[in-house]
Design an enzyme around this catalytic site. Structure first.
Site, mmCIF file in Angstrom:
data_model
loop_
_atom_site.group_PDB
_atom_site.id
_atom_site.type_symbol
_atom_site.label_atom_id
_atom_site.label_comp_id
_atom_site.label_asym_id
_atom_site.label_seq_id
_atom_site.Cartn_x
_atom_site.Cartn_y
_atom_site.Cartn_z
ATOM 1 N N ARG A 153 -9.018 -0.980 8.568
ATOM 2 C CA ARG A 153 -8.295 0.254 8.823
ATOM 3 C C ARG A 153 -6.798 -0.048 8.919
ATOM 4 N NH1 ARG A 153 -9.814 4.966 13.021
ATOM 5 N NH2 ARG A 153 -7.960 6.231 12.680
ATOM 6 N N THR A 176 -5.521 -11.509 4.163
ATOM 7 C CA THR A 176 -6.548 -10.791 3.402
ATOM 8 C C THR A 176 -7.761 -11.673 3.098
ATOM 9 O OG1 THR A 176 -5.510 -11.445 1.329
ATOM 10 C CG2 THR A 176 -4.819 -9.324 2.273
ATOM 11 N N ASP A 220 0.809 -1.220 0.000
ATOM 12 C CA ASP A 220 0.000 0.000 0.000
ATOM 13 C C ASP A 220 0.846 1.274 0.000
ATOM 14 O OD1 ASP A 220 -2.285 -1.680 0.202
ATOM 15 O OD2 ASP A 220 -1.876 -1.873 2.336
ATOM 16 N N GLU A 221 2.010 1.210 -0.625
ATOM 17 C CA GLU A 221 2.874 2.384 -0.681
ATOM 18 C C GLU A 221 2.469 3.341 -1.795
ATOM 19 O OE1 GLU A 221 4.054 -0.719 -1.172
ATOM 20 O OE2 GLU A 221 5.337 -1.244 0.514
ATOM 21 N N GLY A 222 1.572 2.880 -2.664
ATOM 22 C CA GLY A 222 1.180 3.720 -3.797
ATOM 23 C C GLY A 222 1.699 3.174 -5.118
ATOM 24 N N HIS A 249 -4.200 -2.448 -5.810
ATOM 25 C CA HIS A 249 -3.484 -1.290 -6.343
ATOM 26 C C HIS A 249 -4.511 -0.265 -6.817
ATOM 27 C CE1 HIS A 249 0.354 -3.842 -7.260
ATOM 28 N NE2 HIS A 249 0.036 -3.803 -5.987
ATOM 29 N N THR A 307 3.376 -12.485 4.105
ATOM 30 C CA THR A 307 2.562 -13.142 3.084
ATOM 31 C C THR A 307 3.201 -14.486 2.712
ATOM 32 O OG1 THR A 307 1.369 -12.795 1.015
ATOM 33 C CG2 THR A 307 3.621 -11.914 1.121
#
Ligand code: IMP
Ligand code: MG
Length: 338
Positions: free
Chosen positions: A254, A124, A13-15, A43, A191
Protein backbone atom coordinates in the site's frame (compact mmCIF):
# COMPACT_ATOMS: atom_id res chain seq x y z
CA UNK A 1 16.07 16.80 -33.62
CA UNK A 2 16.92 16.84 -29.89
CA UNK A 3 16.05 14.10 -27.44
CA UNK A 4 13.24 14.45 -24.91
CA UNK A 5 13.48 13.03 -21.41
CA UNK A 6 10.50 12.15 -19.22
CA UNK A 7 11.26 11.66 -15.52
CA UNK A 8 9.42 11.23 -12.23
CA UNK A 9 9.40 14.33 -10.03
CA UNK A 10 8.45 12.79 -6.67
CA UNK A 11 8.95 9.24 -5.28
CA UNK A 12 7.99 7.27 -8.36
CA UNK A 13 4.53 6.12 -9.42
CA UNK A 14 3.64 9.57 -10.71
CA UNK A 15 2.03 8.12 -13.82
CA UNK A 16 5.02 7.80 -16.15
CA UNK A 17 3.56 4.81 -17.99
CA UNK A 18 0.41 6.67 -18.90
CA UNK A 19 2.12 9.96 -19.83
CA UNK A 20 4.78 8.20 -21.93
CA UNK A 21 2.19 6.03 -23.70
CA UNK A 22 0.08 9.07 -24.58
CA UNK A 23 3.10 11.08 -25.68
CA UNK A 24 4.29 8.27 -27.98
CA UNK A 25 0.90 7.83 -29.62
CA UNK A 26 0.80 11.58 -30.30
CA UNK A 27 4.41 12.25 -31.30
CA UNK A 28 5.32 8.93 -32.93
CA UNK A 29 9.01 8.76 -31.95
CA UNK A 30 11.32 6.46 -33.89
CA UNK A 31 12.84 5.19 -30.62
CA UNK A 32 11.70 4.99 -27.00
CA UNK A 33 14.66 4.20 -24.76
CA UNK A 34 14.17 3.05 -21.20
CA UNK A 35 16.40 4.61 -18.52
CA UNK A 36 16.22 4.28 -14.71
CA UNK A 37 17.42 1.65 -12.28
CA UNK A 38 15.83 -1.58 -13.51
CA UNK A 39 12.87 -3.89 -12.83
CA UNK A 40 12.15 -2.19 -9.49
CA UNK A 41 9.96 0.11 -11.60
CA UNK A 42 6.32 -0.59 -12.36
CA UNK A 43 4.87 1.52 -15.15
CA UNK A 44 1.18 1.10 -15.80
CA UNK A 45 -0.45 1.67 -19.18
CA UNK A 46 -4.25 1.47 -19.25
CA UNK A 47 -5.90 0.80 -22.59
CA UNK A 48 -9.69 0.59 -22.40
CA UNK A 49 -10.31 -1.31 -19.18
CA UNK A 50 -7.06 -3.26 -19.40
CA UNK A 51 -4.16 -2.17 -17.15
CA UNK A 52 -0.74 -3.40 -18.26
CA UNK A 53 2.08 -3.27 -15.69
CA UNK A 54 5.60 -3.00 -17.13
CA UNK A 55 8.89 -3.41 -15.28
CA UNK A 56 11.41 -3.14 -18.14
CA UNK A 57 9.71 -2.70 -21.51
CA UNK A 58 9.33 0.99 -22.46
CA UNK A 59 5.72 2.17 -22.01
CA UNK A 60 5.99 3.66 -25.49
CA UNK A 61 5.40 0.12 -26.87
CA UNK A 62 1.80 1.21 -27.51
CA UNK A 63 3.03 3.12 -30.58
CA UNK A 64 3.87 0.25 -32.92
CA UNK A 65 6.25 2.28 -35.09
CA UNK A 66 8.73 2.77 -32.26
CA UNK A 67 11.89 0.76 -31.71
CA UNK A 68 12.11 -0.14 -28.01
CA UNK A 69 15.52 0.03 -26.40
CA UNK A 70 16.90 -0.57 -22.92
CA UNK A 71 19.94 1.58 -22.15
CA UNK A 72 23.24 0.26 -20.75
CA UNK A 73 22.68 1.91 -17.36
CA UNK A 74 19.52 -0.12 -16.75
CA UNK A 75 19.66 -3.44 -14.88
CA UNK A 76 17.91 -6.29 -16.67
CA UNK A 77 16.32 -9.32 -15.04
CA UNK A 78 16.11 -11.73 -18.00
CA UNK A 79 13.14 -13.63 -16.50
CA UNK A 80 11.12 -10.44 -16.16
CA UNK A 81 12.05 -9.12 -19.59
CA UNK A 82 11.46 -12.36 -21.51
CA UNK A 83 8.01 -12.68 -19.95
CA UNK A 84 7.12 -9.14 -21.00
CA UNK A 85 8.43 -9.69 -24.53
CA UNK A 86 6.21 -12.75 -24.83
CA UNK A 87 3.10 -11.17 -23.31
CA UNK A 88 3.37 -7.96 -25.35
CA UNK A 89 4.68 -9.55 -28.56
CA UNK A 90 7.40 -6.92 -28.97
CA UNK A 91 10.39 -9.23 -29.62
CA UNK A 92 10.93 -7.98 -33.18
CA UNK A 93 11.48 -4.36 -32.15
CA UNK A 94 13.11 -4.59 -28.73
CA UNK A 95 16.84 -4.15 -28.13
CA UNK A 96 18.88 -4.60 -24.94
CA UNK A 97 22.22 -2.88 -24.74
CA UNK A 98 25.19 -5.24 -24.51
CA UNK A 99 26.38 -3.42 -21.38
CA UNK A 100 23.19 -3.76 -19.35
CA UNK A 101 23.93 -5.38 -15.98
CA UNK A 102 22.18 -8.68 -15.29
CA UNK A 103 20.20 -9.39 -12.12
CA UNK A 104 20.57 -13.00 -10.95
CA UNK A 105 18.58 -14.93 -8.34
CA UNK A 106 21.34 -14.31 -5.77
CA UNK A 107 20.69 -10.55 -6.07
CA UNK A 108 16.95 -10.96 -5.59
CA UNK A 109 17.51 -13.25 -2.61
CA UNK A 110 19.92 -10.85 -0.94
CA UNK A 111 17.55 -7.92 -1.50
CA UNK A 112 14.70 -9.87 0.13
CA UNK A 113 16.69 -11.43 2.98
CA UNK A 114 18.87 -8.52 4.04
CA UNK A 115 17.35 -6.90 7.11
CA UNK A 116 18.89 -3.57 6.18
CA UNK A 117 17.42 -3.56 2.66
CA UNK A 118 14.09 -5.36 3.10
CA UNK A 119 13.06 -4.01 6.51
CA UNK A 120 15.26 -0.96 7.04
CA UNK A 121 14.93 0.69 3.63
CA UNK A 122 11.88 -1.17 2.35
CA UNK A 123 13.27 -2.00 -1.09
CA UNK A 124 11.24 -3.63 -3.85
CA UNK A 125 13.11 -6.94 -3.47
CA UNK A 126 13.89 -7.04 -7.19
CA UNK A 127 17.66 -7.34 -6.65
CA UNK A 128 18.60 -3.92 -7.99
CA UNK A 129 20.66 -2.68 -5.02
CA UNK A 130 22.86 -5.81 -4.74
CA UNK A 131 23.29 -5.89 -8.55
CA UNK A 132 24.37 -2.24 -8.69
CA UNK A 133 26.81 -2.95 -5.86
CA UNK A 134 28.29 -5.82 -7.88
CA UNK A 135 28.51 -3.55 -10.90
CA UNK A 136 30.50 -1.04 -8.83
CA UNK A 137 32.73 -3.93 -7.69
CA UNK A 138 33.01 -4.91 -11.37
CA UNK A 139 31.86 -8.48 -10.81
CA UNK A 140 28.37 -8.19 -12.33
CA UNK A 141 27.59 -10.16 -15.50
CA UNK A 142 26.50 -8.11 -18.47
CA UNK A 143 23.84 -8.76 -21.09
CA UNK A 144 26.54 -9.77 -23.58
CA UNK A 145 27.32 -12.75 -21.28
CA UNK A 146 23.70 -13.87 -21.13
CA UNK A 147 22.66 -16.48 -23.74
CA UNK A 148 18.90 -15.92 -23.52
CA UNK A 149 19.34 -12.24 -24.38
CA UNK A 150 21.51 -12.88 -27.49
CA UNK A 151 18.65 -12.30 -29.99
CA UNK A 152 18.00 -8.84 -28.53
CA UNK A 153 21.51 -7.44 -28.05
CA UNK A 154 22.02 -3.94 -29.40
CA UNK A 155 24.29 -0.90 -29.28
CA UNK A 156 21.74 1.47 -27.78
CA UNK A 157 23.87 4.66 -27.61
CA UNK A 158 24.85 4.21 -31.27
CA UNK A 159 21.27 3.64 -32.43
CA UNK A 160 20.03 6.64 -30.48
CA UNK A 161 22.74 9.02 -31.62
CA UNK A 162 22.40 7.94 -35.25
CA UNK A 163 18.66 8.54 -35.10
CA UNK A 164 19.21 11.95 -33.56
CA UNK A 165 21.67 12.95 -36.26
CA UNK A 166 19.14 11.83 -38.89
CA UNK A 167 16.64 14.26 -37.37
CA UNK A 168 14.44 11.56 -35.91
CA UNK A 169 12.46 11.94 -32.71
CA UNK A 170 13.74 10.06 -29.68
CA UNK A 171 12.19 9.72 -26.23
CA UNK A 172 14.06 8.73 -23.07
CA UNK A 173 11.68 7.15 -20.56
CA UNK A 174 13.09 7.18 -17.06
CA UNK A 175 11.85 5.39 -13.94
CA UNK A 176 11.53 6.00 -10.18
CA UNK A 177 11.50 9.65 -9.08
CA UNK A 178 13.56 12.58 -7.89
CA UNK A 179 13.10 11.86 -4.14
CA UNK A 180 14.55 8.36 -4.64
CA UNK A 181 17.82 9.63 -6.13
CA UNK A 182 20.91 8.19 -4.49
CA UNK A 183 22.52 11.64 -4.69
CA UNK A 184 19.67 14.13 -4.38
CA UNK A 185 16.94 12.20 -2.57
CA UNK A 186 16.12 11.29 1.02
CA UNK A 187 19.25 9.18 1.65
CA UNK A 188 19.49 6.43 2.85
CA UNK A 189 15.80 5.88 1.95
CA UNK A 190 16.50 5.95 -1.76
CA UNK A 191 17.18 3.63 -4.67
CA UNK A 192 20.62 2.48 -5.81
CA UNK A 193 21.33 5.18 -8.42
CA UNK A 194 20.63 8.80 -9.33
CA UNK A 195 17.18 9.27 -10.85
CA UNK A 196 17.35 12.76 -12.37
CA UNK A 197 17.13 13.66 -16.06
CA UNK A 198 20.92 13.92 -16.41
CA UNK A 199 21.24 10.31 -15.19
CA UNK A 200 18.46 9.20 -17.56
CA UNK A 201 20.41 10.61 -20.51
CA UNK A 202 23.58 8.90 -19.26
CA UNK A 203 21.67 5.62 -18.75
CA UNK A 204 20.90 5.43 -22.46
CA UNK A 205 24.09 7.03 -23.75
CA UNK A 206 22.86 10.42 -24.95
CA UNK A 207 25.06 13.45 -24.14
CA UNK A 208 23.59 16.42 -22.26
CA UNK A 209 23.81 18.71 -25.29
CA UNK A 210 21.39 16.41 -27.16
CA UNK A 211 18.57 16.90 -24.66
CA UNK A 212 16.29 19.84 -25.22
CA UNK A 213 13.09 19.05 -23.37
CA UNK A 214 12.77 17.55 -19.89
CA UNK A 215 9.22 16.72 -18.84
CA UNK A 216 8.93 16.17 -15.09
CA UNK A 217 5.84 14.34 -13.86
CA UNK A 218 4.09 15.23 -10.62
CA UNK A 219 1.00 13.67 -9.07
CA UNK A 220 -1.49 16.04 -7.46
CA UNK A 221 -1.26 13.84 -4.36
CA UNK A 222 2.23 12.32 -4.21
CA UNK A 223 2.84 8.83 -2.88
CA UNK A 224 5.71 6.87 -1.45
CA UNK A 225 6.23 3.14 -0.96
CA UNK A 226 8.80 1.82 1.48
CA UNK A 227 10.40 3.71 4.33
CA UNK A 228 11.70 7.27 4.49
CA UNK A 229 10.71 10.87 5.20
CA UNK A 230 7.54 12.25 3.64
CA UNK A 231 6.90 15.67 5.21
CA UNK A 232 3.45 16.19 3.66
CA UNK A 233 2.20 12.66 4.39
CA UNK A 234 -1.44 12.39 5.46
CA UNK A 235 -3.06 9.69 7.62
CA UNK A 236 -4.40 6.72 5.62
CA UNK A 237 -7.95 7.62 6.73
CA UNK A 238 -7.59 11.10 5.23
CA UNK A 239 -6.38 9.56 1.97
CA UNK A 240 -9.31 7.16 1.97
CA UNK A 241 -11.64 10.09 2.55
CA UNK A 242 -10.24 11.61 -0.64
CA UNK A 243 -10.88 8.32 -2.43
CA UNK A 244 -7.16 7.48 -2.68
CA UNK A 245 -6.08 3.88 -2.12
CA UNK A 246 -3.02 2.96 -4.14
CA UNK A 247 -0.96 -0.19 -4.26
CA UNK A 248 2.51 -0.70 -5.75
CA UNK A 249 2.60 -2.20 -9.26
CA UNK A 250 5.62 -4.42 -8.45
CA UNK A 251 5.34 -5.13 -4.73
CA UNK A 252 1.57 -4.60 -4.16
CA UNK A 253 2.42 -2.70 -1.01
CA UNK A 254 0.00 0.00 0.00
CA UNK A 255 1.36 3.42 -0.93
CA UNK A 256 1.69 6.24 1.59
CA UNK A 257 -0.13 9.35 0.35
CA UNK A 258 0.63 13.03 0.92
CA UNK A 259 -0.35 16.54 -0.01
CA UNK A 260 1.45 18.28 -2.87
CA UNK A 261 4.77 19.72 -1.67
CA UNK A 262 5.48 22.89 -3.66
CA UNK A 263 8.99 23.48 -2.27
CA UNK A 264 9.94 19.89 -3.08
CA UNK A 265 8.51 20.27 -6.60
CA UNK A 266 10.52 23.45 -7.12
CA UNK A 267 13.74 21.70 -6.16
CA UNK A 268 12.83 18.72 -8.33
CA UNK A 269 12.35 21.02 -11.34
CA UNK A 270 15.64 22.75 -10.60
CA UNK A 271 17.70 19.55 -10.34
CA UNK A 272 16.04 17.97 -13.36
CA UNK A 273 16.37 21.08 -15.53
CA UNK A 274 12.63 20.79 -16.18
CA UNK A 275 11.24 22.57 -19.23
CA UNK A 276 7.68 21.21 -18.85
CA UNK A 277 5.54 19.61 -16.17
CA UNK A 278 3.01 16.81 -16.62
CA UNK A 279 0.50 16.88 -13.78
CA UNK A 280 -1.37 13.64 -13.11
CA UNK A 281 -4.39 12.60 -11.05
CA UNK A 282 -6.00 16.04 -10.96
CA UNK A 283 -9.31 14.13 -10.88
CA UNK A 284 -8.45 13.22 -7.29
CA UNK A 285 -8.27 16.93 -6.47
CA UNK A 286 -11.71 17.43 -8.03
CA UNK A 287 -13.67 14.37 -9.20
CA UNK A 288 -15.69 16.60 -11.53
CA UNK A 289 -12.58 16.71 -13.72
CA UNK A 290 -12.50 12.93 -14.23
CA UNK A 291 -11.74 12.07 -17.87
CA UNK A 292 -12.08 15.71 -18.96
CA UNK A 293 -10.27 16.25 -22.27
CA UNK A 294 -10.49 20.05 -22.75
CA UNK A 295 -8.63 22.61 -20.67
CA UNK A 296 -11.59 24.98 -20.50
CA UNK A 297 -13.72 22.22 -18.96
CA UNK A 298 -11.48 21.93 -15.90
CA UNK A 299 -12.94 23.34 -12.69
CA UNK A 300 -11.61 26.53 -11.05
CA UNK A 301 -10.16 24.44 -8.24
CA UNK A 302 -7.96 22.46 -10.63
CA UNK A 303 -7.05 25.47 -12.78
CA UNK A 304 -5.94 27.37 -9.66
CA UNK A 305 -3.86 24.40 -8.58
CA UNK A 306 -2.19 24.27 -12.02
CA UNK A 307 -1.41 27.99 -11.83
CA UNK A 308 0.09 27.62 -8.37
CA UNK A 309 2.32 24.75 -9.52
CA UNK A 310 3.52 26.90 -12.42
CA UNK A 311 4.15 29.96 -10.24
CA UNK A 312 5.99 28.09 -7.52
CA UNK A 313 8.17 25.99 -9.83
CA UNK A 314 8.60 28.53 -12.65
CA UNK A 315 7.81 25.73 -15.12
CA UNK A 316 4.81 25.44 -17.47
CA UNK A 317 2.29 22.63 -16.97
CA UNK A 318 1.82 21.28 -20.49
CA UNK A 319 0.13 17.91 -19.84
CA UNK A 320 -2.73 17.32 -17.43
CA UNK A 321 -3.91 13.79 -16.75
CA UNK A 322 -7.54 13.40 -15.65
CA UNK A 323 -7.86 9.61 -15.33
CA UNK A 324 -5.98 6.34 -15.85
CA UNK A 325 -6.99 5.81 -19.48
CA UNK A 326 -4.43 6.78 -22.12
CA UNK A 327 -6.93 9.26 -23.66
CA UNK A 328 -7.80 11.06 -20.42
CA UNK A 329 -5.26 13.83 -20.88
CA UNK A 330 -5.16 17.49 -21.85
CA UNK A 331 -2.36 19.06 -23.87
CA UNK A 332 -1.50 22.66 -23.45
CA UNK A 333 1.07 25.08 -24.91
CA UNK A 334 4.31 23.36 -25.93
CA UNK A 335 2.75 19.89 -25.71
CA UNK A 336 0.35 20.81 -28.53
CA UNK A 337 3.06 21.76 -31.01
CA UNK A 338 3.94 18.58 -32.89
P1 IMP B 1 14.98 -0.46 -4.53
O1 IMP B 1 15.03 0.48 -5.69
O2 IMP B 1 14.22 -1.71 -4.82
O3 IMP B 1 16.33 -0.69 -3.94
O4 IMP B 1 14.12 0.26 -3.37
C1 IMP B 1 14.59 1.44 -2.70
C2 IMP B 1 13.43 2.39 -2.45
O5 IMP B 1 12.97 2.91 -3.70
C3 IMP B 1 12.19 1.76 -1.81
O6 IMP B 1 11.55 2.72 -0.99
C4 IMP B 1 11.29 1.46 -3.00
O7 IMP B 1 9.94 1.38 -2.62
C5 IMP B 1 11.57 2.64 -3.89
N1 IMP B 1 11.36 2.42 -5.33
C6 IMP B 1 12.21 1.88 -6.23
N2 IMP B 1 11.69 1.88 -7.45
C7 IMP B 1 10.48 2.45 -7.35
C8 IMP B 1 9.47 2.77 -8.31
O8 IMP B 1 9.58 2.53 -9.51
N3 IMP B 1 8.35 3.37 -7.80
C9 IMP B 1 8.21 3.67 -6.48
N4 IMP B 1 9.14 3.41 -5.57
C10 IMP B 1 10.27 2.79 -5.99
MG1 MG C 1 5.42 2.64 -10.52
Amino acid sequence: MPAIVIVGGQWGDEGKGKVVAHWCQRKRPSIVARAGVGPNAGHTVTIGDKAIGLQLTPSGFVYEGARLLIGPGVLVDPDVLLKEIETLGVGDRLGVDRHCGIIESKHREEDRQSKHLATGIGTTGTGCGPANRDRALRTLRLASDCDVLKPYLADVPLELNESLSQGKRVLVESAQGFGLSLFHGTYPYVTSKDTTAAQAAADVGVGPTQVKEVIVIFKAFPSRVGKGPFPTEMPQETAEGLGIMEYGTVTHRRRRIGHFDFAFAKRSCMLNGATQIALTKVDVLDPRCRDVKEYDQLTDKVVQFIHRVETETGTPVTLISTGPSIDSIIERGDAQTA
